[in-house]
Design a protein around this motif. Sequence first.
Motif, PDB file in Angstrom:
ATOM      1  N   LEU A  44       3.263   8.181  -4.921  1.00  0.00           N
ATOM      2  CA  LEU A  44       3.241   7.409  -3.680  1.00  0.00           C
ATOM      3  C   LEU A  44       1.844   7.323  -3.079  1.00  0.00           C
ATOM      4  O   LEU A  44       1.533   6.369  -2.367  1.00  0.00           O
ATOM      5  N   LYS A  45       1.000   8.323  -3.341  1.00  0.00           N
ATOM      6  CA  LYS A  45      -0.347   8.326  -2.764  1.00  0.00           C
ATOM      7  C   LYS A  45      -1.185   7.153  -3.238  1.00  0.00           C
ATOM      8  O   LYS A  45      -2.048   6.661  -2.503  1.00  0.00           O
ATOM      9  N   SER A  46      -0.946   6.696  -4.469  1.00  0.00           N
ATOM     10  CA  SER A  46      -1.760   5.611  -5.030  1.00  0.00           C
ATOM     11  C   SER A  46      -1.096   4.245  -4.906  1.00  0.00           C
ATOM     12  O   SER A  46      -1.607   3.265  -5.443  1.00  0.00           O
ATOM     13  N   GLU A  48       0.552   0.752  -3.007  1.00  0.00           N
ATOM     14  CA  GLU A  48       0.211  -0.177  -1.925  1.00  0.00           C
ATOM     15  C   GLU A  48       1.253  -0.032  -0.829  1.00  0.00           C
ATOM     16  O   GLU A  48       2.432  -0.356  -1.025  1.00  0.00           O
ATOM     17  N   TRP A  49       0.834   0.428   0.342  1.00  0.00           N
ATOM     18  CA  TRP A  49       1.768   0.783   1.404  1.00  0.00           C
ATOM     19  C   TRP A  49       2.606  -0.376   1.937  1.00  0.00           C
ATOM     20  O   TRP A  49       3.771  -0.168   2.279  1.00  0.00           O
ATOM     21  N   PRO A  50       2.086  -1.608   2.046  1.00  0.00           N
ATOM     22  CA  PRO A  50       2.965  -2.688   2.533  1.00  0.00           C
ATOM     23  C   PRO A  50       4.223  -2.859   1.694  1.00  0.00           C
ATOM     24  O   PRO A  50       5.313  -3.095   2.224  1.00  0.00           O
ATOM     25  N   TRP A  51       4.088  -2.714   0.366  1.00  0.00           N
ATOM     26  CA  TRP A  51       5.252  -2.846  -0.499  1.00  0.00           C
ATOM     27  C   TRP A  51       6.185  -1.649  -0.348  1.00  0.00           C
ATOM     28  O   TRP A  51       7.407  -1.775  -0.444  1.00  0.00           O
ATOM     29  N   LEU A  52       5.606  -0.476  -0.081  1.00  0.00           N
ATOM     30  CA  LEU A  52       6.452   0.687   0.160  1.00  0.00           C
ATOM     31  C   LEU A  52       7.248   0.536   1.453  1.00  0.00           C
ATOM     32  O   LEU A  52       8.409   0.948   1.531  1.00  0.00           O
ATOM     33  N   VAL A  53       6.629  -0.055   2.466  1.00  0.00           N
ATOM     34  CA  VAL A  53       7.350  -0.316   3.719  1.00  0.00           C
ATOM     35  C   VAL A  53       8.494  -1.290   3.473  1.00  0.00           C
ATOM     36  O   VAL A  53       9.598  -1.131   4.016  1.00  0.00           O
ATOM     37  N   ALA A 236       4.328  -2.264  -5.675  1.00  0.00           N
ATOM     38  CA  ALA A 236       3.413  -1.315  -5.032  1.00  0.00           C
ATOM     39  C   ALA A 236       2.607  -0.524  -6.055  1.00  0.00           C
ATOM     40  O   ALA A 236       1.446  -0.166  -5.801  1.00  0.00           O
ATOM     41  N   ILE A 297      11.875   7.428  -2.108  1.00  0.00           N
ATOM     42  CA  ILE A 297      12.129   6.606  -0.918  1.00  0.00           C
ATOM     43  C   ILE A 297      13.619   6.483  -0.640  1.00  0.00           C
ATOM     44  O   ILE A 297      14.058   6.584   0.512  1.00  0.00           O
TER      45      ILE A 297
END
Length: 319
Positions: A44-46, A48-53, A236, A297
């Motif tokens: 998760l650290k690497s 892309e956060w928008p896709w994780l949201v 992501a 998630i």
Amino acid sequence: MPRLPRRLALRPAARPVLCLLPLALVLVVAVRHRSVLIEGFGHLKSAEWPWLVAAATATCLTWVAAAVTRQGSVVQRLPARRLLATQFAAGAANHLLPTGLGAGAVNLRFMTVCGVPLARSSAALALYLLAESVTRLSLLIGLLIAFPGALQLGGLLPEGAVGPLLLLGIGAVLCAAVAVLALVRRLRAAVFSFLRTAFGEARSVHTRPSRALALWGGSLAFPLLQAAGLAAVGRALGLPVSPTHMMIAYLAATVAVAMVPTPGGLGSVEAALIVALVAAGGPVAVATAVVLAYRIITVWLPLLPGALTLGALVRWKVI
């Protein structure tokens, strides 16, 4: 609030134990799968956060879809807020007990507390499972027809998994079930009584357009949102597979492991998803990272708050 039958009423001494039991089970499951948790959070650290949201949003909406479907499976109106909270708690229970058993038990208890007779609650539960299975399988078949090259289904099953011995085993189980029903009169009477109640409840639900729409619309939205969450995690982490093909891979994998009696599909779902994403054209390493991050998630992050919610609902006598 309607008085529950003595066999369904929880004794006061049992409630504190049931409130703490989900937390204890979460701890046990987390310790057993700690390597998966560490690796998943690392991926998760690497990402892309928008896709994780987007994936997290799709996961939250699955609880709404489940609540809509549960309401659609029963004629009686259920309290909306408590119904939604129950679906969140049922998700945690589903990952702590064999697949489907946890969520079914929580929802059966909730409907009974709301005053729905046990026979009708059981029929509503069966109707929910039927609608969810039919829509998931129909959606998979429809997408495979529309995108015939999306997935090599042969790669989802080990070589020789479907053979004479498996078919013989299935036939033996069916014959044994028929023989037991034919020989055990009381069991046969109970099964037929349940089927009459289930068919009657299904007819009642489908005479109300709003209930039928909620039942089938929610059943369709639920797997679509789950599959969309996987596609978002795939984007992501840069998985070189189209979102549609990732969604097809998810549906195929979940259909393949639907009968595996593991808690929440832990282990079996991950393996099937990795195989399906590889069959869809993804590299093994990236597919593994996507599946681990997706399960973080959808399973691990909601597990603790879901268990706390479950304990609170037991304490407040909602279930």
